[in-house]
Design a protein around this motif. Structure first.
Motif, PDB file in Angstrom:
ATOM      1  N   THR A 213      98.115  40.758  14.974  1.00  0.00           N
ATOM      2  CA  THR A 213      99.252  39.882  14.684  1.00  0.00           C
ATOM      3  C   THR A 213      99.453  39.675  13.189  1.00  0.00           C
ATOM      4  OG1 THR A 213      98.925  38.706  16.775  1.00  0.00           O
ATOM      5  CG2 THR A 213     100.198  37.578  15.079  1.00  0.00           C
ATOM      6  N   ALA A 214      98.381  39.346  12.469  1.00  0.00           N
ATOM      7  CA  ALA A 214      98.501  39.090  11.031  1.00  0.00           C
ATOM      8  C   ALA A 214      99.014  40.318  10.300  1.00  0.00           C
ATOM      9  CB  ALA A 214      97.151  38.658  10.458  1.00  0.00           C
ATOM     10  N   GLY A 215      98.544  41.503  10.691  1.00  0.00           N
ATOM     11  CA  GLY A 215      98.993  42.731  10.055  1.00  0.00           C
ATOM     12  C   GLY A 215     100.463  42.998  10.294  1.00  0.00           C
ATOM     13  N   ARG A 216     100.929  42.756  11.521  1.00  0.00           N
ATOM     14  CA  ARG A 216     102.348  42.974  11.830  1.00  0.00           C
ATOM     15  C   ARG A 216     103.223  42.000  11.040  1.00  0.00           C
ATOM     16  NH1 ARG A 216     100.120  43.451  16.996  1.00  0.00           N
ATOM     17  NH2 ARG A 216     100.851  41.385  17.644  1.00  0.00           N
ATOM     18  N   ALA A 217     102.777  40.746  10.936  1.00  0.00           N
ATOM     19  CA  ALA A 217     103.536  39.758  10.161  1.00  0.00           C
ATOM     20  C   ALA A 217     103.578  40.159   8.691  1.00  0.00           C
ATOM     21  CB  ALA A 217     102.909  38.378  10.332  1.00  0.00           C
ATOM     22  N   LEU A 218     102.451  40.590   8.164  1.00  0.00           N
ATOM     23  CA  LEU A 218     102.393  40.995   6.760  1.00  0.00           C
ATOM     24  C   LEU A 218     103.280  42.195   6.494  1.00  0.00           C
ATOM     25  CD1 LEU A 218     101.319  40.863   3.906  1.00  0.00           C
ATOM     26  CD2 LEU A 218      99.267  42.082   4.671  1.00  0.00           C
ATOM     27  N   GLN A 219     103.294  43.156   7.415  1.00  0.00           N
ATOM     28  CA  GLN A 219     104.126  44.332   7.219  1.00  0.00           C
ATOM     29  C   GLN A 219     105.598  43.953   7.138  1.00  0.00           C
ATOM     30  OE1 GLN A 219     102.998  47.755   6.770  1.00  0.00           O
ATOM     31  NE2 GLN A 219     105.073  47.546   5.930  1.00  0.00           N
TER      32      GLN A 219
END
Length: 328
Positions: A213-219
């Motif tokens: 989740t955090a990676g998708r938000a950051l992307q």
């Protein structure tokens, strides 16, 4: 005998003295121009204040939406209570009419008209059932009337609260507009060199993000680099600081609040030394600005008007208030 000097002579002497004193004093420049550094500092201060007012305005709108939901519920409760009261009042009216028509008997009348002991018992049973039914109907009607009164008060209170919030929104919007005008005027006073530095999009290189989740938000947030900042904007072509963070996590399937104030309470707290990709970093004691950590050193954020969404050093953005982790 000495004669007094004339008023004209005294006035002339005073003028001459004043001229001598003025000539002796150092002269200040007629138009002292602030240095580029001072002008930029003033712009940043005005922008920070505008950002806080923007968040205040957005929070007031959120509060109004919540209060409107309470008002809608209160109106629905009131309609249901009034409907129940109307139905129960009809039931009580039927029982009242039956009473006047002789449907209610006391024990003595039941005894006098009974043909047998069993007939008396049957009549007494019917009387008790009728009395209990009447009492229950009256109690239900009383409860319904009380519920309708309470729902009316709740609806009236919610209506007044909504009106008050509308007034607050208008006042906050007026303050925001005034502050924006000052910040924009200060921006126009900046040199072209400073404006170009502010408008630089910074690091636009591909950056690896973690899974989850955090990676998708950051992307999502990184993909917005170079887009303009606009106060109160919700994307997709322009952003303010908190709308960028909200949209980033929404793209990852997570719902968080619209304002930096709400985001300062999302997830769980982590320390500065624990910061990792996707963490929400809220700045200033007012909690009026928010960014998303790229790693333990950098963050991506929508800064202020005249500055695009870009990556910056976490600690250079401003004094950190809280750091929140949405995932993990």
């Amino acid at each position: 005998m000495l004669s007094h000097p004339s008023r004209r002579t005294v006035r002339g002497a005073l003028v001459a003295t004043a001229a001598v004193v003025a000539a002796a004093l150092p002269t200040a420049p007629a138009t002292a121009q602030p240095s580029p550094a001072d002008a930029l500092k003033k712009y940043n201060e005005l922008s920070e204040k505008a950002s806080q007012l923007n968040q205040d305005h957005l929070k007031a709108k959120d509060d109004l939406a919540a209060k409107q939901g309470e008002l809608d519920k209160a109106k629905g409760d009131l309609a249901n209570a009034q409907k129940a009261e109307e139905s129960l009042r009809g039931h009580v009216d039927v029982l009242t009419e039956s009473t006047f028509e002789g449907a209610r008997f006391n024990q003595i009348s039941a005894l006098l008209v009974s043909d047998s002991q069993q007939d008396f018992l049957n009549r007494m049973s019917a009387i008790n059932i009728l009395a209990a039914d009447n009492a229950e109907a009256l109690k239900n009607l009383t409860d319904a009337v009380n519920a309708a009164d309470a729902a009316t008060k709740t609806a009236n209170d919610a209506t007044e609260a909504s009106k008050k919030l509308l007034g607050e929104i208008e006042a906050k919007k007026a303050d925001l507009d005034k502050q924006l005008a000052e910040a924009q005027a200060q921006y126009r006073s900046l040199s072209n060199t400073v404006k170009n530095q502010l408008a630089n999009s910074g690091d636009m290189s591909n950056i690896s993000v973690p899974a989850g989740t955090a990676g998708r938000a950051l992307q999502f947030a990184l993909d917005q680099r170079g887009k303009r900042y606009v106060y109160g904007s919700n994307g997709p072509d322009t952003w303010d600081c908190s709308s960028l963070i909200q949209a980033a996590y929404r793209s990852a399937g997570v719902t968080i609040g619209r304002t930096s104030y709400a985001q300062a309470a999302a997830g769980r707290p982590v320390s500065r030394s624990e910061v990792k990709a996707g963490d929400i970093i809220v700045y200033y004691s007012s909690q009026s600005h928010v960014a998303m950590a790229v790693d333990g050193i950098r963050a991506v954020h929508a800064s202020t008007e005249g500055v695009p969404v870009k990556i910056a050093d976490i600690d250079s953005i401003g004094p950190i208030s809280v750091i929140r982790r949405i995932e993990g």
